[in-house]
Design a protein around this motif. Structure first.
Motif, PDB file in Angstrom:
ATOM      1  N   MET A  18      -9.126   8.582  -2.937  1.00 19.14           N
ATOM      2  CA  MET A  18      -9.653   9.143  -4.184  1.00 19.14           C
ATOM      3  C   MET A  18      -8.467   9.583  -5.037  1.00 19.14           C
ATOM      4  SD  MET A  18     -12.787  10.006  -5.256  1.00 19.14           S
ATOM      5  CE  MET A  18     -13.835  10.869  -4.110  1.00 19.14           C
ATOM      6  N   PRO A  75     -15.542  16.403 -13.241  1.00 20.51           N
ATOM      7  CA  PRO A  75     -15.790  17.766 -12.745  1.00 20.51           C
ATOM      8  C   PRO A  75     -15.606  17.847 -11.229  1.00 20.51           C
ATOM      9  CG  PRO A  75     -17.578  17.034 -14.185  1.00 20.51           C
ATOM     10  CD  PRO A  75     -16.727  15.828 -13.900  1.00 20.51           C
ATOM     11  N   MET A  76     -15.047  18.960 -10.790  1.00 18.25           N
ATOM     12  CA  MET A  76     -14.837  19.174  -9.348  1.00 18.25           C
ATOM     13  C   MET A  76     -16.140  19.025  -8.575  1.00 18.25           C
ATOM     14  SD  MET A  76     -12.146  22.312  -9.197  1.00 18.25           S
ATOM     15  CE  MET A  76     -10.439  22.085  -9.683  1.00 18.25           C
TER      16      MET A  76
HETATM   17  N1  TYC Z   1      -8.769  17.393 -11.641  1.00 20.84           N
HETATM   18  C1  TYC Z   1     -10.186  17.497 -11.869  1.00 20.84           C
HETATM   19  C2  TYC Z   1     -10.503  18.745 -12.667  1.00 20.84           C
HETATM   20  O1  TYC Z   1      -9.645  19.602 -12.835  1.00 20.84           O
HETATM   21  C3  TYC Z   1     -10.977  17.544 -10.541  1.00 20.84           C
HETATM   22  C4  TYC Z   1     -10.832  16.300  -9.735  1.00 20.84           C
HETATM   23  C5  TYC Z   1     -10.564  16.379  -8.398  1.00 20.84           C
HETATM   24  C6  TYC Z   1     -10.982  15.042 -10.322  1.00 20.84           C
HETATM   25  C7  TYC Z   1     -10.466  15.230  -7.610  1.00 20.84           C
HETATM   26  C8  TYC Z   1     -10.888  13.886  -9.566  1.00 20.84           C
HETATM   27  O2  TYC Z   1     -10.541  12.869  -7.433  1.00 20.84           O
HETATM   28  C9  TYC Z   1     -10.628  13.983  -8.206  1.00 20.84           C
HETATM   29  N2  TYC Z   1     -11.711  18.839 -13.185  1.00 20.84           N
END
Ligand code: TYC
Length: 106
Positions: free
Chosen positions: A32, A39-40
């Protein structure tokens, strides 16, 4: 018949393969990738839904990816890994998130 192992005159002829016919399949990591927009909570949902992670495991993986840029969702045969990537990317696209994942030979 005695227990003498050198007397095989009355043994039944059984062929034993010297080499196994089947090979272990190569395994592939599903990775990933971080981005600034997904979004988290969506990433945690994806990890629960497609990678059979519980909430704590999914949160830890998501945070690892968020901080380090990339993380392992699981290790699968090629076909299963490719299928997981498709399912994740389709759901992300449907929800207009730029989430990316990819596979890498383990
Ligand atoms: N960085 C993203 C955020 O701050 C969260 C995120 C985490 C996105 C993991 C992708 O694979 C991922 N909203």
């Amino acid at each position: 018949m005695t227990e003498n192992s050198e007397d095989n005159t009355s043994d039944i002829g059984v062929l034993v393969r010297a080499v196994p016919k089947t090979r272990k399949p190569s395994m592939y990591k599903v990775l990933m990738l971080n981005d600034d927009y997904t979004p988290m909570e969506f990433v945690v949902h994806v990890l629960e839904r497609f990678f059979n992670k519980n909430r704590d495991e999914a949160t830890n993986i998501m945070l690892h990816v968020h901080k380090k840029g990339v993380g392992v969702c699981g290790v699968f045969t090629y076909e299963v890994a490719e299928s997981k990537v498709s399912l994740v990317m389709d759901l992300a696209r449907q929800n207009q998130h730029p989430l990316q994942c990819t596979i890498e030979r383990d």
